[in-house]
Scaffold this motif. Sequence first.
Motif: not given
Length: 434
Positions: A25-43
């Motif tokens: 569960s913690a791994l999935r949460r961290t993956k989601f945050i990392a992917t979200g941060a990447l999307v934010v950088c693109v935006a």
Amino acid sequence: MVAANGDAMPTALRALSADEAAKLSALRRTKFIATGALVVCVAIFALAKSLQGRWPWLGFVAAFAEAATIGGLADWYAVVALFQRPLGLPIPHTAIIPSNQNRIADNLGRFIESNFLAPEPVRQKLKEVDFAALVADWLSDRQRAEGLSVFVGRLVPQMLQAIEGSGLRDFATRRMLERIGKVEVAPLVAELLTAFTEDRRHQRLLDEFTKIIGNFLSDEQALAVLREKIREELPSVFNLFRADAYLLKRIVASAATLLEDVRGDPDHPLRGEFDQFVHGFIDQLRHSPDYARRAEQLKRNFLARPELRGLAQDVWKSMRGFIEQDVASPNSMTRRHLTSLFVEVGQNLARDPDIRADMNAGFVVALASFVESQKSGVSGFISEQVKRWDLGQLTRLIEINIGRDLQYIRFNGMLIGGLAGLALYSLELLVLAN
């Protein structure tokens, strides 16, 4: 789940435990945050780039976001490539762990063998354990000692049967007779007699001898036989005057007086003569070759008698029968003695640090030697077990335990990449300005 080779997977890899579920569960949460941060950088990059003409300072923001996006994507690729092929594409040197399962298994086994099962680390770890104290505590508990005595009691009949069937009994008998045959009898008897004659204890033999002679002289039948011998030796004319009765009376009276004097006088001359006789005999045993030769001959004649071997067999059969009957009894004396022996051994062991130290040293040597002889087998066992794991389950196990830490590489990649992009953009402006 069943592995590719048909073997059942280990229980630890079939289902997630509560701890593993929390890690996942913690791994999935961290993956989601990392992917979200990447999307934010693109935006942010897209927005800053579109508005850079109106506000030039947004160039710095765009450079940071662009480099952060590149760094994040690169580290995402690196992390994903460890466990699978990115986007399912057959890119070389991806899915590193699944593709190298056999090599990882072999290297893991060799690593454990070389680093964890090396002789010196094993000995150091074994020295930290007080094996003797554990044995002492275990044996000192009477209930445990009773259980051990019951276990040993069950083995006793099989042990006796094995001893008899293996020929060990006959071997022990022969060895015992051979050892006895090598013992020099005369010096041994001399030493025993020397110990016996200390404080004139041999004089008790003389006392007993005088009592036996006194009883003989007071026995009517013995006196009758003695009188008959005197009559045979005397001339007939003396028998007419009953000289035999007179002589017998005088001999008995004189002998009784002598015996009474000897018993009542510890310094009687006869006792001195007896001392000289005993000490002389001991000296002859110790130094005379003739006495030694006679003693050795008597010993050889005794050991050569067939009755001696028969006696040894009878003793063994009697002892075996008694032990087997006793250990089968509910109130076995053998088990009681064994229990007391085990408890006493435990208590003595607990009180003696020197013996415990020697035992611990022996345990360390024995166990270290065992580990040294078996470590290649342990390495092979670990390697084979890892090779048998299902690839998907193996990947999941590794990812669950270290995947969350790997996701932070993506954060670090975005941050370091962004800072590098910002530095390069600043350097570009400085160069163009000149």
